[in-house]
Design an enzyme around this catalytic site. Structure first.
Site, mmCIF file in Angstrom:
data_model
loop_
_atom_site.group_PDB
_atom_site.id
_atom_site.type_symbol
_atom_site.label_atom_id
_atom_site.label_comp_id
_atom_site.label_asym_id
_atom_site.label_seq_id
_atom_site.Cartn_x
_atom_site.Cartn_y
_atom_site.Cartn_z
ATOM 1 C CG LEU A 148 -2.125 -0.962 1.135
ATOM 2 C CD1 LEU A 148 -2.940 -0.908 2.425
ATOM 3 C CD2 LEU A 148 -3.012 -0.646 -0.061
ATOM 4 C CB CYS A 149 4.083 2.162 1.603
ATOM 5 S SG CYS A 149 5.113 0.732 1.172
ATOM 6 C CB THR A 150 4.482 0.678 -3.616
ATOM 7 O OG1 THR A 150 5.604 0.150 -2.911
ATOM 8 C CG2 THR A 150 4.870 0.931 -5.067
#
Length: 388
Positions: A148-150
């Site tokens: 999700l951070c990407t």
């Protein structure tokens, strides 16, 4: 096989034909109709004497009696979950004798086929004889997942932009409204949001078809691959139905990405499989309570399970932990297992508990075949007919 019936189970989204699929086939009048109904109609028009009854519904909506009518099950499903479900249904008809040998009359053959781009596979499954779907589920590659951070901070591809719109922006904008991957308006919204995000980060390649593929985790179908795999499946079904030749043994892989390569591998059955394996046979009295059965399982030399939980056909008969679930199922301990299993003369349950091997504790699940002493199929049929 004389006057036999073959079930062909196929599924793709909601099973509705799209204009893109039929644009070159010049049958635009079929757009929007269920695939099963259109396919049945076309085949009966081309092949005289054949009778096909289409069913446009989820495979889970059919009861066990429906599946018991068929001699062969041919699969063209598009998900691991759907294959696992039908595999479990077919294996539920399988019975073993006292020597843990499958009874031939209870084997319901399956022919499974699937494609992904220029690759495809076909397999023949004879429950109890060859590996079932669960025995070789490791052959399927893991699903691709993005951190999700990407997605939120450093998108680097069109797929990242699409998944951001799908997994993050949809909930932000629609406040709990469920996303329907088969709704064209929902897909269009994801596509539009993904385009905007791609422009912001200077990313190219976002298309409507790619949006569908990423959201629904699908790969565009290749007609030649589908033709090859479907013909293999049809041939194997014919072999089983007529005995005209030896069946595939037991897994065929096709790869047309670079050249054309076809190979056959004979996989071995997992004798400890919780779906098609024989499990451990236990003969008990119909008055045996669930608590007594758990005690017997703990003493059985092939089980020796400590503090097992018991499950029957997806229903938890007793759960050891957590405490709140243990309390909810505790009352079942004093009931006869025969009644908890619906008064069937024999069937299988699954026990999950702790075993000690080489002084090490580990959690495991075991399949147990229950046979109630003095209870026959005829007795339970009469009991049911009499309303008892």
């Amino acid at each position: 096989m004389v006057d036999g019936k073959i079930l062909i189970a196929c599924f793709s989204g909601q099973g509705i034909l799209s204009a893109k699929i039929l644009s070159q086939g010049k049958r635009m009048q079929d757009v929007g109709k269920p695939k099963a109904e259109v396919a049945a109609k076309r085949v009966m028009e081309r092949v005289s004497g054949v009778n096909i009854v289409p069913h446009f519904c989820r495979i889970e909506e059919k009861d066990i009696d429906f599946y018991s009518e068929f001699n062969i099950i041919a699969l063209g499903l598009d998900s691991i979950e759907a294959r696992s479900y039908i595999n479990a249904v077919a294996c539920s008809f399988l019975e073993y004798d006292s020597d843990d040998k499958p009874r031939p009359e209870t084997i319901k053959p399956m022919v499974d086929g699937g494609t992904e781009g220029f690759s495809g596979q076909a397999k023949v499954i004879l429950p109890g004889v060859t590996p079932c779907f669960e025995c070789t589920i490791y052959l399927f590659p893991p699903q691709v997942k993005f951190p999700l951070c990407t997605l939120a901070e450093t998108p680097r591809s069109a797929a990242h932009c699409i998944e951001y719109a799908h997994l993050i922006q949809w909930d932000q904008e629609h406040h709990g409204k469920p996303f329907d991957e088969d709704n064209p308006e929902h897909i269009q919204w994801i596509y539009s949001q993904a385009l905007e995000r791609a422009d912001t980060f200077g990313i190219t390649g976002v298309t409507y078809s790619l949006t569908q593929g990423v959201v629904k985790n699908i790969v565009p179908a290749i007609a030649s691959t589908n033709a090859i795999i479907s013909s293999v499946c049809a041939l194997e079904a014919l072999k089983i139905a007529t005995g005209c030749s030896k069946s595939l043994s037991n897994y065929l892989a096709y790869n047309g990405t670079e050249g054309v390569h076809t190979g056959v591998t004979e996989f071995t059955k997992n004798d400890d499989c919780l779906v098609c394996g024989p499990g451990v046979l236990m003969e008990i009295d119909s008055c045996t309570t669930l608590q007594k059965f758990i005690d017997l399982a703990g003493e059985h030399p092939r089980l020796k399970l400590s503090r097992p939980s018991v499950m029957y056909r997806g229903n938890n008969l007793y759960i050891q932990a957590p405490p709140v679930l243990e309390e909810m199922t505790r009352s079942n301990l004093q009931l006869p297992l025969f009644e908890l299993m619906g008064k069937v003369p024999k069937d299988s349950v699954h026990l999950s508990g702790t075993v000690i091997t080489n002084d090490k504790k580990s959690t495991t699940t075991r399949k147990v075949r229950i046979s109630f002493k003095g209870i026959s199929d005829e007795v339970t049929d009469m009991d049911t007919a009499g309303g008892g």
